[in-house]
Design an enzyme around this catalytic site. Sequence first.
Site, PDB file in Angstrom:
ATOM      1  N   SER A 117     -16.825  50.099 -47.565  1.00 23.46           N
ATOM      2  CA  SER A 117     -16.459  50.895 -48.738  1.00 23.46           C
ATOM      3  C   SER A 117     -15.596  50.094 -49.716  1.00 23.46           C
ATOM      4  O   SER A 117     -14.744  49.306 -49.304  1.00 23.46           O
ATOM      5  CB  SER A 117     -15.664  52.121 -48.286  1.00 23.46           C
ATOM      6  OG  SER A 117     -15.030  52.742 -49.393  1.00 23.46           O
ATOM      7  N   TYR A 145     -18.026  51.177 -55.916  1.00 27.09           N
ATOM      8  CA  TYR A 145     -17.718  52.184 -56.936  1.00 27.09           C
ATOM      9  C   TYR A 145     -17.427  51.396 -58.196  1.00 27.09           C
ATOM     10  O   TYR A 145     -16.517  50.559 -58.213  1.00 27.09           O
ATOM     11  CB  TYR A 145     -16.473  53.006 -56.557  1.00 27.09           C
ATOM     12  CG  TYR A 145     -16.736  54.140 -55.604  1.00 27.09           C
ATOM     13  CD1 TYR A 145     -17.701  55.103 -55.892  1.00 27.09           C
ATOM     14  CD2 TYR A 145     -15.999  54.274 -54.436  1.00 27.09           C
ATOM     15  CE1 TYR A 145     -17.926  56.159 -55.022  1.00 27.09           C
ATOM     16  CE2 TYR A 145     -16.224  55.332 -53.569  1.00 27.09           C
ATOM     17  CZ  TYR A 145     -17.185  56.267 -53.867  1.00 27.09           C
ATOM     18  OH  TYR A 145     -17.415  57.309 -53.014  1.00 27.09           O
ATOM     19  N   THR A 171     -22.762  53.519 -55.277  1.00 27.02           N
ATOM     20  CA  THR A 171     -22.723  54.966 -55.016  1.00 27.02           C
ATOM     21  C   THR A 171     -22.769  55.718 -56.334  1.00 27.02           C
ATOM     22  O   THR A 171     -21.935  55.482 -57.219  1.00 27.02           O
ATOM     23  CB  THR A 171     -21.458  55.319 -54.205  1.00 27.02           C
ATOM     24  OG1 THR A 171     -21.545  54.653 -52.949  1.00 27.02           O
ATOM     25  CG2 THR A 171     -21.352  56.819 -53.977  1.00 27.02           C
ATOM     26  N   LYS A 245     -26.927  54.673 -53.691  1.00 26.78           N
ATOM     27  CA  LYS A 245     -26.585  55.643 -52.634  1.00 26.78           C
ATOM     28  C   LYS A 245     -26.229  56.976 -53.273  1.00 26.78           C
ATOM     29  O   LYS A 245     -25.358  57.022 -54.145  1.00 26.78           O
ATOM     30  CB  LYS A 245     -25.404  55.128 -51.821  1.00 26.78           C
ATOM     31  CG  LYS A 245     -24.846  56.115 -50.805  1.00 26.78           C
ATOM     32  CD  LYS A 245     -23.804  55.461 -49.916  1.00 26.78           C
ATOM     33  CE  LYS A 245     -23.251  56.402 -48.867  1.00 26.78           C
ATOM     34  NZ  LYS A 245     -22.259  57.342 -49.412  1.00 26.78           N
ATOM     35  N   HIS A 269     -23.461  62.423 -49.731  1.00 24.65           N
ATOM     36  CA  HIS A 269     -22.080  61.996 -49.487  1.00 24.65           C
ATOM     37  C   HIS A 269     -21.478  62.789 -48.316  1.00 24.65           C
ATOM     38  O   HIS A 269     -20.283  63.110 -48.314  1.00 24.65           O
ATOM     39  CB  HIS A 269     -21.261  62.200 -50.768  1.00 24.65           C
ATOM     40  CG  HIS A 269     -20.217  61.153 -51.030  1.00 24.65           C
ATOM     41  ND1 HIS A 269     -20.342  60.191 -51.994  1.00 24.65           N
ATOM     42  CD2 HIS A 269     -18.999  60.918 -50.463  1.00 24.65           C
ATOM     43  CE1 HIS A 269     -19.250  59.428 -52.019  1.00 24.65           C
ATOM     44  NE2 HIS A 269     -18.433  59.842 -51.094  1.00 24.65           N
TER      45      HIS A 269
END
Length: 372
Positions: A117, A145, A171, A245, A269
């Site tokens: 992440s 992100y 994402t 994603k 998510h």
Amino acid sequence: MPYTPALHPISSGTACLADHERQARLRLDDSAWAYFSGGAADEITLRANRSAWDALVLQPRVLRPLAGGHTRTTLLGRTLAHPILLAPVAFQCMAHPDGERASAYAAAALGAGLVLSTQASTALETVAEAFLGDAGRGPLWFQLYLQHDRGFTRTLVQRAEAAGYEALVLTVDAPTSGARDRERRADFRVPAGISAVNLAGLAPPPSVPLRAGQSALFDALLHHAPTWEDVQWLQSITRLPVLLKGVLHPDDARQAAALGVAGLIVSNHGGRTLDTAPATAHALPRIADAVQGALPLLVDGGIRRGTDVLKAVALGASAVLIGRPALYGLAHAGAAGVAHVLRLLRDELEIAMALTGCATLTHATPALVLQG
Ligand code: FNR
Ligand code: LAC
């Protein structure tokens, strides 16, 4: 320094992923539990993810040859030992002091892929080091992100490339957080000493003075939300394949395919963003139908059993990701817990394949699944 995980015992009687979840609950405080296990709003999508896999019925075939069967699959030009990856999950040091390093170590040892992440609590280089040394490892991807500072984002991408990450996962389903009632009730805050270390040095977005009647969401935060143009920008600044994603609509999947996106993760998510969004078991076959194999599909959300993995593959996924189950293994017993979760899931997948007459995953086609 090479990482050696602390050895924590796995509680006796741990036979499946739900047992790890129960053990994790005993070890996490109410605030961390609300963050890790919760979903958005009424948690309808969170529950639907589970019930949708449960409602699919496997239709076994008998007397088929099974000798020499295996769980191998291919993904982005690589052969994987099995189709299970760890989903990107933020702030893993909140679950266990070894955090993302323990997850990486366990995933590599078990031949699983790892998606780190952007909001990891461990440096991306440290995680890569814990993962890449293992010859039997699966793929190592970085979840991105997009940050309001595109220069910072570019540097982050370059760091991931330099550290050996093999793909970027953008994402796209969280331009803002969902309505996290459970977190608010528990007054959840990331504890002192834990932070999104890979974003250190990122200046806060320039403050936009709001006029009367303007929205803090639409007139400030969402000025920085990614769009299809940003997908192309990202593709233009990296040599790595870019996956998206959080795609749930067949038209979005077609648009992604047209842009040359390398793969899609069908995801809501884990029910943490839009509540009442479709369960991924329902979205997956519609997206598979829309893209007709133009790009590989992965899926996550509610995968808790080997039978769920087999159903996902039958409905068109090349691989699956697990989010919370690995986190629960981590909270329960560090690296050993994550490894045990992966081992259980893979063993269950083998059993499910054998009992449905699938020597290999190529035998898992939509005909294997009945709508219950
Ligand atoms: C997530 N997820 C997530 N996704 C992402 O793209 N970036 C992130 O930083 C995070 N962080 C995160 C934290 C926590 C605590 C959870 C539970 C989930 C979503 C994750 O990648 C995945 O889509 C879901 O967790 C899959 O559902 P299951 O397996 O948890 O049911
Ligand atoms: C979450 C964010 C970090 O789901 O993606 O908590």
